[in-house]
Design an enzyme around this catalytic site. Structure first.
Site, PDB file in Angstrom:
ATOM      1  N   ARG A  82       0.861  -1.169   0.000  1.00 20.92           N
ATOM      2  CA  ARG A  82       0.000   0.000   0.000  1.00 20.92           C
ATOM      3  C   ARG A  82       0.906   1.230   0.000  1.00 20.92           C
ATOM      4  NH1 ARG A  82      -2.010  -3.558   4.003  1.00 20.92           N
ATOM      5  NH2 ARG A  82      -4.105  -4.384   3.532  1.00 20.92           N
ATOM      6  N   ARG A 142      -0.689  -2.010  -6.796  1.00 24.60           N
ATOM      7  CA  ARG A 142      -0.859  -3.113  -5.844  1.00 24.60           C
ATOM      8  C   ARG A 142      -1.840  -4.137  -6.401  1.00 24.60           C
ATOM      9  NH1 ARG A 142      -1.230  -4.782  -0.250  1.00 24.60           N
ATOM     10  NH2 ARG A 142      -3.383  -5.061   0.426  1.00 24.60           N
ATOM     11  N   HIS A 144      -3.967  -9.152   3.779  1.00 25.76           N
ATOM     12  CA  HIS A 144      -5.419  -9.119   3.973  1.00 25.76           C
ATOM     13  C   HIS A 144      -5.794  -9.877   5.243  1.00 25.76           C
ATOM     14  CE1 HIS A 144      -6.379  -8.386  -0.559  1.00 25.76           C
ATOM     15  NE2 HIS A 144      -6.146  -7.272   0.092  1.00 25.76           N
ATOM     16  N   LYS A 154      -1.848  -2.725   8.016  1.00 25.06           N
ATOM     17  CA  LYS A 154      -3.010  -2.207   8.731  1.00 25.06           C
ATOM     18  C   LYS A 154      -3.146  -2.867  10.098  1.00 25.06           C
ATOM     19  CE  LYS A 154      -6.023  -0.748   4.936  1.00 25.06           C
ATOM     20  NZ  LYS A 154      -7.354  -0.918   4.319  1.00 25.06           N
ATOM     21  N   TYR A 186      -9.640 -11.018  -6.538  1.00 22.51           N
ATOM     22  CA  TYR A 186      -8.671 -11.069  -7.627  1.00 22.51           C
ATOM     23  C   TYR A 186      -8.895 -12.265  -8.552  1.00 22.51           C
ATOM     24  CZ  TYR A 186      -6.393  -7.273  -5.318  1.00 22.51           C
ATOM     25  OH  TYR A 186      -6.149  -6.045  -4.772  1.00 22.51           O
ATOM     26  N   HIS A 207      -2.503   2.964  -6.241  1.00 17.87           N
ATOM     27  CA  HIS A 207      -3.054   1.744  -5.647  1.00 17.87           C
ATOM     28  C   HIS A 207      -3.304   0.663  -6.698  1.00 17.87           C
ATOM     29  CE1 HIS A 207      -4.565  -0.245  -2.095  1.00 17.87           C
ATOM     30  NE2 HIS A 207      -5.646  -0.636  -2.744  1.00 17.87           N
TER      31      HIS A 207
END
Length: 303
Positions: free
Chosen positions: A155, A249, A272, A178, A281, A246
Site C-alpha cells: 500500500r 498493488r 489481507h 493495517k 482477484y 493503488h
C-alpha cells in the site's frame, strides 16, 4: 476516561484512542475523526452520554442529511462504520455494560473489480516519472516508491513508512500493515536497485529512525505527491484514470494469481485480514482471461 465538557475534548480522546490503543492508520484516523466531529458538533455533545444515547433513528437522520449534501453510497457506508465505532466507544466510556453500537444497515454498494495495469505499463509509468521529474533525486524517489508498490504489493502508506534503517534492502522486507499487522514481502532486484539509487541521490540526511522517502523540503514524503506524479505519467501515457498508485498493488496481485500463485499465499503477501478480500482477484483474473480469449480466438465473436 472522563469527558472535559466540549465536543473538541471528546474528539481529542477519540483520536488518541484510535491512534494509541487501536493503532489505526493515519488515513483511517482522519476519516473516523472527521465523521465523529460532524456528529459531536451536530449534537453539541459535552459528555460521552450525549453520544452514547444516539440510536438508530438518530443515525438514519444524520446520514440522510449527509446524503443531501451529495456524498455517494460508498462514502455514506464508510461514515456509518466510523460512527458506529465512535458510539460504541462512547457507550464504553459511559459505563454501559453492553456498549454495542446501534444496528443500522448501510447503503448497498456495487462492488467493482480492481483495474490492474499491465506489467509494461507499470514499468513505463515508473520510468516516465523518473525521466520527467523536476530534480533527478525526486524522479529516483518516485520511481522507487512505485516499484515497491508494484513489485512487492505494498500500500502507498506502507511504502512511505519504510525507515532509513531498512536501506540497503535485502531480498525480503518486514512491513507494518493495517492494524499493526506485520508481514514479509519479497523485494525484486529492480526495486532494490531503484531504492539504492534514490538513497544515494537524496540530498537530505537519512537518520536510521527517519522516513526513507523525503519530500522536497526534507520532511516525510506525502501520499499526495506520489499520486500527483502518477497522474502526470498516466496522462502522458494515455492510460485511464483507474491507473492510480493503488492500481499497482492490484496489478501485483492479479499478475501473481495469473502466474499460478494460490490465494492463501497471495493473502499473506497482501496482508489481507480475510481470504474474502483476496478472492476478488480471482474475478479480475477471470475477466482478463476472457478479454484475451475474445481478442485472440478466431471464433470468439462469431455466432
Amino acid at each position: 476516561m472522563m469527558a472535559a465538557g466540549t465536543p473538541s475534548d471528546l474528539i481529542a480522546q477519540w483520536r488518541a484512542h484510535l491512534t494509541d490503543a487501536r493503532r489505526r492508520s493515519p488515513h483511517t484516523v482522519r476519516a473516523y475523526v472527521a465523521a465523529a466531529q460532524r456528529l459531536a458538533y451536530a449534537r453539541n455533545a459535552s459528555a460521552w452520554n450525549d453520544i452514547a444515547n444516539v440510536e438508530a433513528h438518530d443515525l438514519r437522520t444524520h446520514l440522510a442529511q449527509r446524503r443531501a449534501e451529495g456524498i455517494a453510497n460508498t462514502s455514506a457506508a464508510r461514515e456509518l462504520s466510523a460512527l458506529k465505532a465512535f458510539i460504541a466507544f462512547a457507550r464504553a466510556q459511559s459505563g454501559d455494560p453492553d456498549p454495542a453500537a446501534p444496528r443500522l444497515r448501510g447503503p448497498r454498494i456495487k462492488k467493482g473489480l480492481p483495474r490492474p495495469v499491465t506489467p509494461d505499463d507499470a514499468v513505463n509509468i515508473a520510468d516516465l516519472i523518473d525521466g520527467t521529474a523536476s530534480e533527478d533525486w525526486v524522479g529516483a524517489r518516485d520511481r522507487a516508491v512505485l516499484l515497491l508498490m508494484y513489485g512487492s504489493g505494498l500500500r502507498i502508506a506502507e511504502a512511505l513508512a519504510i525507515r532509513s534503517s531498512d536501506e540497503p534492502l535485502s531480498n525480503t522486507l518486514l512491513v507494518n500493515g493495517k492494524g499493526g499487522k506485520q508481514r514479509i514481502v519479497p523485494i525484486l532486484p529492480i526495486t532494490r536497485d531503484a531504492v539504492a539509487e534514490y538513497a544515494q541521490s537524496c540530498p537530505w540526511p537519512l537518520a536510521p529512525d527517519d522516513a526513507l522517502f523525503r519530500g522536497i523540503k526534507g520532511g516525510p514524503l506525502s501520499p499526495g505527491m506520489v499520486q500527483k506524479a502518477m497522474a502526470k505519467a498516466r496522462h502522458a501515457l494515455g492510460l485511464p484514470d483507474t491507473a492510480t498508485p493503488h492500481a499497482l498493488r492490484h496489478s501485483f496481485a492479479t499478475h501473481l494469481l495469473g502466474a499460478g500463485a494460490d490465494l492463501r499465499s497471495l493473502q499473506e503477501l497482501l496482508g489481507h485480514a480475510s481470504l474474502g478480500s483476496t478472492q476478488i482477484y480471482t474475478k479480475v483474473d477471470a475477466a482478463s482471461l476472457l478479454e484475451s480469449y475474445r481478442k485472440a480466438h478466431p471464433r470468439a465473436n462469431k455466432g
